[in-house]
Write an enzyme that holds these catalytic residues in place. Structure first.
Site, short mmCIF file in Angstrom:
data_model
loop_
_atom_site.label_atom_id
_atom_site.label_comp_id
_atom_site.label_asym_id
_atom_site.label_seq_id
_atom_site.Cartn_x
_atom_site.Cartn_y
_atom_site.Cartn_z
N PRO A 133 0.95 -1.04 -0.22
CA PRO A 133 0.14 -0.06 0.10
C PRO A 133 0.81 1.14 0.11
O PRO A 133 0.47 2.22 -0.62
CB PRO A 133 -0.78 -0.26 1.34
CG PRO A 133 -0.86 -1.63 1.63
CD PRO A 133 0.66 -2.15 1.27
N LYS A 188 3.15 6.82 -13.00
CA LYS A 188 1.95 6.19 -12.33
C LYS A 188 1.33 7.50 -11.64
O LYS A 188 0.02 7.64 -11.51
CB LYS A 188 2.38 4.98 -11.39
CG LYS A 188 1.26 4.61 -10.55
CD LYS A 188 -0.14 4.32 -11.16
CE LYS A 188 -1.10 3.90 -10.53
NZ LYS A 188 -1.14 2.86 -9.43
N THR A 196 2.62 1.78 -5.53
CA THR A 196 2.60 3.10 -5.85
C THR A 196 2.79 3.95 -4.86
O THR A 196 2.49 3.98 -3.77
CB THR A 196 1.19 3.55 -6.34
OG1 THR A 196 0.77 2.80 -7.59
CG2 THR A 196 1.24 5.06 -6.59
#
Length: 327
Positions: free
Chosen positions: A79, A191, A112
């Site tokens: 996460p 991203k 990410t």
């Protein structure tokens, strides 16, 4: 999905969350006969469930270190940056603890996170194990894309990188496309730029849908108008924030599943920080971040799919002709 004999016999996967679990599932399906997928997650139930699906392929591990000890290639999907840093650099349970100066592992992080953390991990790995390769390869496509193996990977590699063909082969069972973005951490920069745009499009789509519906246009008709016009976008077409417009979208299932609103808040925040770092001006960033921050704290929005900002903005969730229940 048939097995792929070009994949290695020993692969690892750390992080079986909303994105990681379907990605690991598709990878397990593609592994050749006799191969093993070594997996770890802090939620033991997620590991148990994957093992139950592939009892002869999936091997449960007690730590990221144990995964790296057994696998030649390790993928991680976590996460936040703090989780990634711990999984890679924890001196007792991390991946680096399984490496030495002669190791030749391939490590791929699809999380990410901020580029600074990624580059720090890369630097530490390069010093500790110079023969080990580390790439950022975050994904876009959401949980639906992860389940359908249609996500796009944004690789922190140049088009001429000699490892790129191998990366593309390894990622193909989990996604439809691998795009080399130029070099280390640039997959993450791509991203964050993507999620910044996607998050703001979601807000704009929510506002436009609500405006048109309040004027008297059916939600499905309005979505068809946007699809045929210059406002066409994937959020409207696939993840429409109005319940009942897209049957498979999280909005049509009470905003359950999908990409949690707190994670979108995190990514927009990272994107705003990246813009500030590189000297880019983004006039919508603060407003968008404010919306996601507030929605993340709202009781009826927290822990739901990020398209729940439609609800936060006061959008109409029940409309005549809706075929899919919102709750």
């Amino acid at each position: 999905m048939s097995s792929d004999s070009s994949l290695p016999l020993a692969m690892g996967f750390v992080g079986l969350g909303a994105m990681g679990k379907p990605m690991a599932t598709n990878l397990a399906k593609a592994l050749p006969a006799g191969a093993h997928l070594y997996v770890h997650d802090i939620v033991a139930a997620a590991v148990d469930e994957l093992h139950a699906l592939f009892p002869t392929i999936v091997v449960e591990c007690g730590s990221a270190r144990e995964v790296a000890q057994n696998a030649d290639v390790v993928l991680t999907m976590l996460p936040e940056g703090a989780h990634v840093k711990s999984v890679y650099l924890n001196p007792s349970t991390g991946i680096m603890a399984a490496l030495n100066q002669t190791s030749t592992k391939l490590l791929i992080d699809s999380s990410t996170i901020d580029t600074a953390t990624n580059l720090h991990i890369r630097s530490q790995l390069a010093t500790h194990s110079p023969g080990t390769s580390f790439y950022d390869a975050p994904v876009s496509g959401g949980v639906l894309g992860a389940e359908r193996a249609t996500v796009a990977f944004f690789a922190g590699a140049s088009p001429s990188d000699p490892t790129l063909p191998r990366l593309t082969c390894l990622l193909q069972p989990m996604g439809s496309k691998t795009i080399p973005c130029g070099g280390a951490s640039l997959g993450l920069a791509a991203k964050l730029s993507n999620n910044y745009l996607s998050g703001l499009i979601t807000i704009a789509t929510s506002e436009a849908m609500d405006m048109g519906m309040r004027a008297g246009i059916r939600a499905d008709v309005l979505a068809s108008v946007f699809k045929a016009g210059t406002a066409q976008n994937t959020i409207c077409d696939v993840f429409n924030p109005v319940p009942g417009v897209c049957a498979a979208a999280p909005s049509s299932h009470g905003y359950v599943g999908g990409f949690r609103v707190q994670l979108m808040r995190k990514d927009i925040g990272l994107a705003v920080a990246l813009a500030r770092h590189v000297g880019a001006r983004n006039v919508l960033g603060a407003a968008g971040l404010g919306v996601y921050a507030a929605a993340s704290e709202a009781e009826d929005c927290r822990d739901r799919d990020s398209r729940v900002v439609y609800r936060y903005l006061g959008g109409k969730e029940h409309w005549e002709g809706k075929e899919v229940a919102a709750e």
